[in-house]
Design an enzyme around this catalytic site. Structure first.
Site, PDB file in Angstrom:
ATOM      1  N   GLN A  59      -5.040  -1.877   9.492  1.00 55.03           N
ATOM      2  CA  GLN A  59      -4.857  -3.177   8.848  1.00 55.03           C
ATOM      3  C   GLN A  59      -5.467  -4.286   9.713  1.00 55.03           C
ATOM      4  O   GLN A  59      -5.124  -4.417  10.886  1.00 55.03           O
ATOM      5  CB  GLN A  59      -3.349  -3.424   8.621  1.00 55.03           C
ATOM      6  CG  GLN A  59      -3.040  -4.666   7.827  1.00 55.03           C
ATOM      7  CD  GLN A  59      -3.541  -4.589   6.384  1.00 55.03           C
ATOM      8  OE1 GLN A  59      -3.379  -3.586   5.708  1.00 55.03           O
ATOM      9  NE2 GLN A  59      -4.162  -5.658   5.918  1.00 55.03           N
ATOM     10  N   ASP A  84     -11.591   2.781   3.940  1.00 55.91           N
ATOM     11  CA  ASP A  84     -11.979   1.373   3.777  1.00 55.91           C
ATOM     12  C   ASP A  84     -13.508   1.233   3.715  1.00 55.91           C
ATOM     13  O   ASP A  84     -14.026   0.212   3.277  1.00 55.91           O
ATOM     14  CB  ASP A  84     -11.464   0.544   4.965  1.00 55.91           C
ATOM     15  CG  ASP A  84     -10.192  -0.224   4.629  1.00 55.91           C
ATOM     16  OD1 ASP A  84      -9.939  -0.442   3.428  1.00 55.91           O
ATOM     17  OD2 ASP A  84      -9.477  -0.612   5.565  1.00 55.91           O
ATOM     18  N   LYS A 134       0.840  -1.208   0.000  1.00 58.75           N
ATOM     19  CA  LYS A 134       0.000   0.000   0.000  1.00 58.75           C
ATOM     20  C   LYS A 134       0.870   1.252   0.000  1.00 58.75           C
ATOM     21  O   LYS A 134       0.612   2.203  -0.741  1.00 58.75           O
ATOM     22  CB  LYS A 134      -0.939  -0.019   1.215  1.00 58.75           C
ATOM     23  CG  LYS A 134      -2.104  -0.996   1.037  1.00 58.75           C
ATOM     24  CD  LYS A 134      -2.863  -1.275   2.319  1.00 58.75           C
ATOM     25  CE  LYS A 134      -3.889  -2.389   2.066  1.00 58.75           C
ATOM     26  NZ  LYS A 134      -4.557  -2.863   3.266  1.00 58.75           N
TER      27      LYS A 134
END
Ligand code: NDP
Length: 291
Positions: free
Chosen positions: A97, A120, A53
């Site tokens: 994460q 997200d 990422k």
């Protein structure tokens, strides 16, 4: 007849090139888009995802910062970090994460992220917004799948879509996005009786189970669009999806490979969501949840 391959690497390249222009514009305006990634513990897979990422951010011109915590960190310390990032003008997107260590309350962490920085799309507000057709951020993996379908001009309205898997990250948001586009959606789970009876009727089949090659050719309608979200590592170290690719590609109309299918799209859509968040911040648009 072999299916047409939906090449995630190629679509991701095109999408990133388009969004890079938007990132460049923000940089010129003095508002470089910024992403903060929080990682807890030393799960090797998570470390690889985070590294990828950060690399993708650098390539497109997104500023990124990684906040790493040991496995035994107190939840309150992570919540304090999220609070600081919520207030940071340098950071437009915040990502924690997953999975989190066992002593963490997932929901507490997810809902502590500012709605307008929840790239997200996992905050309850954003889930509700998506379900009611008012999406703030589309969760990255299903957003990637939608982008793949659209880039191939695959019609969705009126199609029967079967989504296998009901996770909050993939299956459920996928089903709602397709529903929003006018598909007739069936969601199957590990409890579904006679799965093949459903999958065989799918015009579009999206599989996200984490069960290697569980979808066989007999379970697919000839000419169907088959989207394989699964990523499984075999004992020989190779990756494969949830679909028996070699067999299914001989009867499907379209198919995504693993690797090189949905995977590259997920990170790409994270970049898009971060740039979108920065554009909104630059335009002074704030999302506020009211009780
Ligand atoms: P989860 O484990 O959270 O969910 C799996 C879902 O599949 C569950 O709803 C489960 O049903 C269902 N399921 C499991 N076995 C069967 C079965 N035999 N028949 C029907 N349904 C079944 O996984 P995720 O959604 O997070 O991920 C799914 C896969 O996608 C994984 O391989 C993951 O690595 C991959 N993935 C890939 C991404 C990418 O970028 N390409 C991003 C995210 C995930 P039930 O709820 O009843 O248990």
């Amino acid at each position: 007849m072999n299916a047409q391959i939906i090449n995630g690497i190629e679509i991701a390249r095109l999408v990133r090139a388009e969004w890079k222009l938007r990132a460049d514009r923000l940089i010129q305006l003095g508002v470089p888009p910024g992403l903060a990634v929080i990682i807890i513990g030393d799960n090797p897979a998570s470390s690889i995802y985070v590294r990828n990422k950060v690399k993708a951010c650098t390539e497109i011109g997104i500023y990124s910062e990684v906040h790493s915590f040991p496995e035994d960190v107190e939840q309150s310390e992570v919540l304090d970090c999220i609070q600081e990032l919520n207030e940071s003008s340098r950071v437009h997107g915040i990502l924690v994460q997953l999975p989190l260590p066992a002593h963490f309350e997932n929901n507490r962490i997810i809902t502590s992220i500012a709605i307008e920085k929840d790239v997200d799309g996992f905050h309850f507000f954003n889930v509700g917004a998506l379900v009611t057709g008012n999406a703030v951020f589309l969760p990255c993996t299903p957003y990637g799948v939608m982008t793949m379908l659209m880039r191939h001009h695959i019609p969705i309205e009126g199609q029967h879509v079967v989504v296998v898997g009901r996770s909050n990250i993939v299956g459920k948001p996928m089903a709602f996005m397709l529903l929003e586009q006018g598909a007739t959606v069936t969601i199957c789970t590990s409890k579904t009786r006679d799965l093949a009876q459903f999958t065989k009727n799918a015009d579009i089949l999206v599989v996200a189970t984490g069960k290697a090659r569980m979808i066989t050719a007999e379970m697919v309608k000839p000419g169907a669009v088959v989207i394989d979200v699964g990523i499984n590592r075999l004992t020989n170290g190779k990756l494969c999806g949830d679909v028996d690719y070699e067999a299914v590609k001989t009867i499907a109309g379209y198919i995504t490979p693993v690797p090189g299918g949905v995977g590259p799209m997920t990170i790409t859509m994270l970049l898009c969501n971060t740039i979108l968040a920065a554009e909104r911040a630059q335009a002074g648009i704030r999302m506020v949840a009211t009780n």
